[in-house]
Design an enzyme around this catalytic site. Sequence first.
Site, short mmCIF file in Angstrom:
data_model
loop_
_atom_site.label_atom_id
_atom_site.label_comp_id
_atom_site.label_asym_id
_atom_site.label_seq_id
_atom_site.Cartn_x
_atom_site.Cartn_y
_atom_site.Cartn_z
N ARG A 176 -83.31 53.78 8.24
CA ARG A 176 -84.12 53.19 7.63
C ARG A 176 -85.76 52.97 7.98
NH1 ARG A 176 -80.79 54.35 5.23
NH2 ARG A 176 -79.12 53.58 4.15
N SER A 253 -81.08 45.18 -0.45
CA SER A 253 -80.70 44.51 0.47
C SER A 253 -81.90 44.02 1.57
CB SER A 253 -79.95 45.79 1.60
OG SER A 253 -78.97 46.35 0.89
N GLU A 355 -85.48 44.38 5.95
CA GLU A 355 -85.53 45.61 5.27
C GLU A 355 -86.85 45.91 4.57
OE1 GLU A 355 -83.16 49.15 2.99
OE2 GLU A 355 -81.86 47.60 4.31
#
Length: 363
Positions: A176, A253, A355
């Site tokens: 990520r 998320s 995130e």
Amino acid sequence: MHDVSADSPTVAGSTVPSSLAPHTTLRLGGPARRLVSAENADELVELTKAASRTGDPLLLLAGGSNVVIGDDGFAGTAILIRSRGVEVISRRPDQLIIRVQAGHPWDEFVAETVTAGWAGVECLSGIPGSTGATPIQNVGAYGQDVAETISSVTVYDRADGVIRDMPAADCGFGYRASIFKHNERFVVLSVDFRLRPATESGPVRYAELARSLGVTQGDRVPLAAARETVLTLRAGKGMVLDSGDRDTWSVGSFFTNPILDGGAWEKLRAATEGTGEPPGWPGEGGRVKVSAAWLIDRAGFGKGYPGGDVPVSISTKHTLALTNRGSGSTAQLLGLAREIRDGVRDRFGVLLHPEPVLVGCEI
């Protein structure tokens, strides 16, 4: 090129700053001092150059699916990236290079690859946002990451004032993460993907997806079957955008799955002894990726938390999604995020990290 701010209503003869909330999947965020749209890569470069000349802070928005904007908004120029287009720039019997403009909706591109018989991103179906955002976050789901198929990324380099093609090896892809994340130097203009002409998917890697398809991990399935099954799984978790479903008013998320070294992993196992082994996936160097959703749930923050008629809550479908129930604020959402982060840290000694990109706010 269009100045969206000029369309805003006026009060006592002055323009009201344009709200950024409608341009995010959270439907949260205050106004931008100036809001403009770029319809193609050339306009995006020119608007970026103009902001650099004036020293104006710059915010780039496309799908708005991975950004949390503070209630005070953004004191600068926000550019809505609206470039579109998919082009085959190279074709061989075993490989195609597909160039996709930064503002092109990601799931539209995935749908086109499945229809055309191009394999490589079918398990990334249903992810909201734009194609240009995918390398920034190194988007991944159900056993695929975009880094696996990205050939190069065309960017405008604000530091050097030039357009350059950056091979995947230069993009710093990680879990990520990429060289583009939290870095204002590069403006993504388009992304080149290396895909395979095929009617079947790559080997199915993700256990949940394999179970839903009725196959064994490592098997291949028709591209359309992979896409439809992923869409069904994501919809069941509130991860496919639906304006009528408040569980989808989120950034997906909110926390990344923590990656622990060997010592931290053993401490976590000891802390959870008697309550079940925490889900973990071994990685390089003895590191283990742990399920953030499992930690959040076991720390006392279940689906729908805190329950009742609240302005923000955990999704009723997915523990990792923090949602705006329609009357929330960014401050309230981040307050919930802090409560969850601190609760997991106090219970397990593991620190969760957000995130999405945070603009004008922090947790």
